[in-house]
Design a protein around this motif. Structure first.
Motif, short mmCIF file in Angstrom:
data_model
loop_
_atom_site.label_atom_id
_atom_site.label_comp_id
_atom_site.label_asym_id
_atom_site.label_seq_id
_atom_site.Cartn_x
_atom_site.Cartn_y
_atom_site.Cartn_z
N PRO A 155 47.94 34.41 36.25
CA PRO A 155 48.01 35.83 36.59
C PRO A 155 46.63 36.37 36.96
O PRO A 155 45.61 35.90 36.48
CB PRO A 155 48.54 36.47 35.30
CG PRO A 155 48.11 35.54 34.22
CD PRO A 155 48.13 34.17 34.81
N SER A 156 46.61 37.33 37.86
CA SER A 156 45.35 37.93 38.28
C SER A 156 45.58 39.38 38.65
O SER A 156 46.55 39.71 39.35
CB SER A 156 44.76 37.16 39.48
OG SER A 156 43.61 37.80 39.98
N ALA A 157 44.67 40.23 38.18
CA ALA A 157 44.75 41.65 38.53
C ALA A 157 44.06 41.93 39.85
O ALA A 157 44.09 43.08 40.33
CB ALA A 157 44.12 42.48 37.41
N GLU A 158 43.43 40.93 40.46
CA GLU A 158 42.65 41.13 41.68
C GLU A 158 43.45 40.86 42.96
O GLU A 158 42.93 41.04 44.05
CB GLU A 158 41.43 40.22 41.65
CG GLU A 158 40.49 40.50 40.48
CD GLU A 158 39.30 39.56 40.48
OE1 GLU A 158 39.27 38.66 41.36
OE2 GLU A 158 38.42 39.72 39.63
N VAL A 159 44.68 40.42 42.83
CA VAL A 159 45.48 40.12 44.02
C VAL A 159 46.77 40.94 43.98
O VAL A 159 47.30 41.24 42.91
CB VAL A 159 45.81 38.62 44.11
CG1 VAL A 159 44.53 37.80 44.27
CG2 VAL A 159 46.59 38.14 42.91
N SER A 160 47.24 41.29 45.16
CA SER A 160 48.49 42.04 45.26
C SER A 160 49.65 41.16 45.70
O SER A 160 50.81 41.55 45.60
CB SER A 160 48.33 43.21 46.24
OG SER A 160 47.94 42.74 47.52
N VAL A 161 49.32 39.99 46.26
CA VAL A 161 50.35 39.01 46.65
C VAL A 161 49.91 37.66 46.11
O VAL A 161 48.76 37.46 45.70
CB VAL A 161 50.53 38.94 48.18
CG1 VAL A 161 51.04 40.26 48.73
CG2 VAL A 161 49.21 38.55 48.86
N MET A 188 48.83 34.84 40.66
CA MET A 188 50.01 35.70 40.69
C MET A 188 49.60 37.14 40.46
O MET A 188 48.74 37.42 39.60
CB MET A 188 51.01 35.26 39.63
CG MET A 188 51.35 33.77 39.67
SD MET A 188 52.19 33.30 41.20
CE MET A 188 53.77 34.12 40.94
N PRO A 189 50.16 38.10 41.20
CA PRO A 189 49.85 39.52 40.94
C PRO A 189 50.19 39.88 39.50
O PRO A 189 51.26 39.56 39.00
CB PRO A 189 50.73 40.26 41.94
CG PRO A 189 51.06 39.25 42.98
CD PRO A 189 51.12 37.93 42.29
N HIS A 190 49.23 40.57 38.82
CA HIS A 190 49.41 40.93 37.41
C HIS A 190 49.62 42.45 37.35
O HIS A 190 48.72 43.21 37.67
CB HIS A 190 48.20 40.53 36.58
CG HIS A 190 48.30 40.91 35.14
ND1 HIS A 190 49.22 40.36 34.29
CD2 HIS A 190 47.59 41.81 34.41
CE1 HIS A 190 49.08 40.88 33.09
NE2 HIS A 190 48.09 41.77 33.13
N THR A 191 50.78 42.87 36.97
CA THR A 191 51.08 44.31 36.84
C THR A 191 51.16 44.65 35.37
O THR A 191 51.91 44.04 34.61
CB THR A 191 52.41 44.66 37.52
OG1 THR A 191 53.43 43.83 36.95
CG2 THR A 191 52.33 44.39 39.01
#
Length: 205
Positions: A155-161, A188-191
């Motif tokens: 997971p990553s908060a830095e990507v949107s896709v 992976m986008p992290h929401t």
């Protein structure tokens, strides 16, 4: 000849003429009957025709089998030629690797590294020039299952896709067709979701 004899002659047609006509009619009837083939003749004709078709089928089957064997042989020969050409092109590069290994014990390690890099460039240049092989960069690119194979994800908060975070194994194409998918780690986008607190249910009294 008196008038009575003449009258009898006129009242009776020429018997020879009637006989000739009857013979012609009988001859035509026999001719028509002879033109009609007997069942045995029809069977013989059908068997001859069947034999002709069978012979034709066997010839065509033999021609097709020969064609199939020729295609297999030509395909094998083409594959052997391609393998032989590739190996022949690799031999000079292998010679350079041998020379680099012989020079490994020298005092200048940077020269050894530079020599290996030069051989690597020689190899990649030959494969690209003569065989259409090329690599593609994946890191930082959107994940594409057509050219990427995800072997891990995070997971990553830095990507949107979904995005390639690391390229574990480089991908290659040959003449615009994927030869090997790049093995990658996918971000992976992290929401963030707010956790909803619920009150404890009232106690029963």
């Amino acid at each position: 000849m008196d008038e009575k004899d003449a009258e009898q002659t006129n009242n009776h047609p020429d018997e020879s003429s009637q006989t000739q006509t009857g013979e012609e009619s009988s001859s035509d009837t026999l001719s028509d009957e002879s033109c009609e083939a007997s069942p045995q003749d029809e069977l013989a004709q059908a068997l001859a025709k069947a034999q002709e078709f069978q012979d034709l089928y066997l010839r065509k089957a033999a021609d097709f089998e020969n064609y199939r064997k020729r295609m297999i042989r030509e395909k094998q020969e083409a594959g052997d030629y391609a393998v032989g050409k590739l190996i022949g092109d690799l031999l000079p590069i292998m010679d350079n690797f041998d020379r680099a290994l012989l020079a490994k014990g020298e005092e200048n390690p940077q020269a050894f590294v530079d020599g290996v890099m030069m051989i690597r460039d020689q190899l990649s240049g030959m494969l690209e020039r003569d065989y259409g092989l090329s690599s593609y960069d994946s890191k930082g690119k959107p994940f594409d299952p057509n050219i990427h194979e995800a072997v891990a994800q995070a997971p990553s908060a830095e990507v949107s896709v979904q995005t390639v975070g690391e390229e574990i194994v480089k991908g290659y194409t040959i003449k615009d067709k994927v030869l090997r998918h790049a093995k990658v780690l996918v971000l992976m986008p992290h929401t963030e979701t707010e956790s909803v607190k619920t009150d404890d249910p009232p106690s029963e009294t």
